[in-house]
Design an enzyme around this catalytic site. Structure first.
Site, PDB file in Angstrom:
ATOM      1  N   SER A 144       0.870  -1.185   0.000  1.00 23.48           N
ATOM      2  CA  SER A 144       0.000   0.000   0.000  1.00 23.48           C
ATOM      3  C   SER A 144       0.899   1.225   0.000  1.00 23.48           C
ATOM      4  O   SER A 144       2.051   1.158   0.446  1.00 23.48           O
ATOM      5  CB  SER A 144      -0.855   0.013   1.276  1.00 23.48           C
ATOM      6  OG  SER A 144      -1.456   1.295   1.463  1.00 23.48           O
ATOM      7  N   TYR A 157      -2.721  -1.301  10.486  1.00 26.78           N
ATOM      8  CA  TYR A 157      -2.583  -1.483   9.032  1.00 26.78           C
ATOM      9  C   TYR A 157      -1.246  -0.887   8.551  1.00 26.78           C
ATOM     10  O   TYR A 157      -0.488  -1.529   7.822  1.00 26.78           O
ATOM     11  CB  TYR A 157      -3.764  -0.792   8.340  1.00 26.78           C
ATOM     12  CG  TYR A 157      -3.803  -0.919   6.829  1.00 26.78           C
ATOM     13  CD1 TYR A 157      -4.198  -2.109   6.235  1.00 26.78           C
ATOM     14  CD2 TYR A 157      -3.479   0.152   6.001  1.00 26.78           C
ATOM     15  CE1 TYR A 157      -4.265  -2.231   4.849  1.00 26.78           C
ATOM     16  CE2 TYR A 157      -3.536   0.048   4.627  1.00 26.78           C
ATOM     17  CZ  TYR A 157      -3.934  -1.150   4.048  1.00 26.78           C
ATOM     18  OH  TYR A 157      -4.000  -1.256   2.671  1.00 26.78           O
TER      19      TYR A 157
END
Ligand code: BGC
Length: 256
Positions: A144, A157
Site C-alpha cells: 500500500s 494497518y
C-alpha cells in the site's frame, strides 16, 4: 501472452484486486490457483472464469492468519499445478479505529493476515523453489502507499505495511541466490470492497479524489497491469523495489 505456462498462486483472489490479478495473469497465459477465505462461491466463480480462458485453475480455501493453513495452501497449489513459479501475496485487511481504542484482537488479525501470512507463504514458496532445484521465481506483494505514508486511525494497518516493506527488502537479498525476485506494489485508493464505506460517502470521496493528481480512484485493472509487468521477463532485473500505483496520491498527500 507473456506468462505462458507459468504457475501462479494469488492469495485473497475471490474479490477486489486479487481477483483482477488472477484473471489478468491467466489472460497472459498463466495457470492460477485462486484462494478465498469466507466466500467459496466467489472463489469458485473466479476459478471458473480462468478455466474458461483455457487455463488451469482451482479455488482453495485458507485463512492467511493461520500459518498451518498458509503452508497447506502453498503445498496444495504446487500439487495442483505441478510446481509454482509466482506467488502474489495479495490478501489484506484493515480496521478503522483511533489508536487509543484499538483492540488487541483487531491488531492481531491485521498483523497476522497482512504480515505474518505473507512471511510464511513466502517461506513455503521459497522452500518449494529451492527443492525444485531450478533457480527462478517471483514474489509480488500487494502492499500500500501506507508502507510509507501515515494513515491516521489505521495504525495496525500501517505497521503491517511498513513491515511488509522491510520484509520485501530483506528477502530481495536473502532469496536472490535462489533466483527469486521480491517486489511490492503500493496501490493508492482503488475501487474495491476494502474501500466500500468510502465509496458510499460522497463528501469523503470527493475530498480524497481532490488529493489525487490523476483525479480518480484507481481501478483493479490498474494494479493488475503492474503485477503482470513484475511477473514478466521484462522485470527480470527488478528486485527489492516498490512500484507505486496511486495516480500521484503519494506526492500530493494530506491527512484524509
Ligand atoms: C487503503 C485504503 C485507502 C488507500 C489510500 C489503501 O491502502 O486500503 O483504505 O483509501 O490506501 O489512502
Amino acid at each position: 501472452m507473456k506468462l505462458q505456462g507459468r504457475r501462479v498462486l494469488v492469495t485473497g483472489s475471490s474479490q477486489g484486486i486479487g481477483r483482477e490479478v488472477a484473471l489478468r495473469l491467466a489472460q497472459e497465459g498463466a495457470d492460477v490457483i485462486v484462494n478465498y477465505r469466507s466466500h467459496p462461491e466467489e472463489g469458485e466463480s473466479a476459478s471458473a472464469e480462468i478455466r474458461a480462458l483455457g487455463r488451469r485453475s482451482v479455488a482453495v480455501g485458507a485463512d492467511l492468519a493461520n500459518v498451518a493453513e498458509v503452508r497447506t495452501l502453498v503445498e496444495r497449489a504446487a500439487q495442483e499445478l505441478g510446481g509454482l513459479d509466482i506467488l502474489v501475496n495479495n490478501a489484506g485487511i484493515e480496521v478503522h479505529d483511533a489508536f487509543l481504542d484499538v483492540r488487541e484482537e483487531d491488531y492481531d488479525r491485521v498483523l497476522a493476515v497482512n504480515l505474518k501470512g505473507v512471511f510464511f507463504a513466502t517461506q513455503s514458496f521459497a522452500r518449494l523453489r529451492r527443492n525444485a532445484g531450478q533457480p527462478g521465481g517471483r514474489v509480488i506483494n500487494i502492499s500500500s502507499v501506507h508502507e510509507d505514508l501515515p494513515f491516521p486511525n489505521f495504525t495496525p494497518y500501517c505497521a503491517s505495511k511498513g513491515g511488509l516493506k522491510m520484509l520485501m527488502r530483506n528477502l530481495s537479498i536473502e532469496l536472490a541466490p535462489l533466483g527469486i525476485t521480491v517486489n511490492n506494489i503500493a496501490p493508492g485508493a482503488i475501487e474495491t470492497p476494502i474501500n466500500a464505506k468510502l465509496l458510499h460517502d460522497p463528501a469523503k470521496l470527493s475530498a480524497l479524489v481532490a488529493n489525487i493528481p490523476l483525479a480518480r480512484l484507481g481501478k483493479t485493472q490498474d494494479v493488475a497491469g503492474a503485477v503482470a509487468f513484475l511477473a514478466s521477463e521484462d522485470a527480470a532485473y527488478v528486485t527489492g523495489a516498490t512500484l507505486v500505483v496511486d495516480g500521484g496520491l503519494t506526492w500530493n498527500y494530506s491527512e484524509q
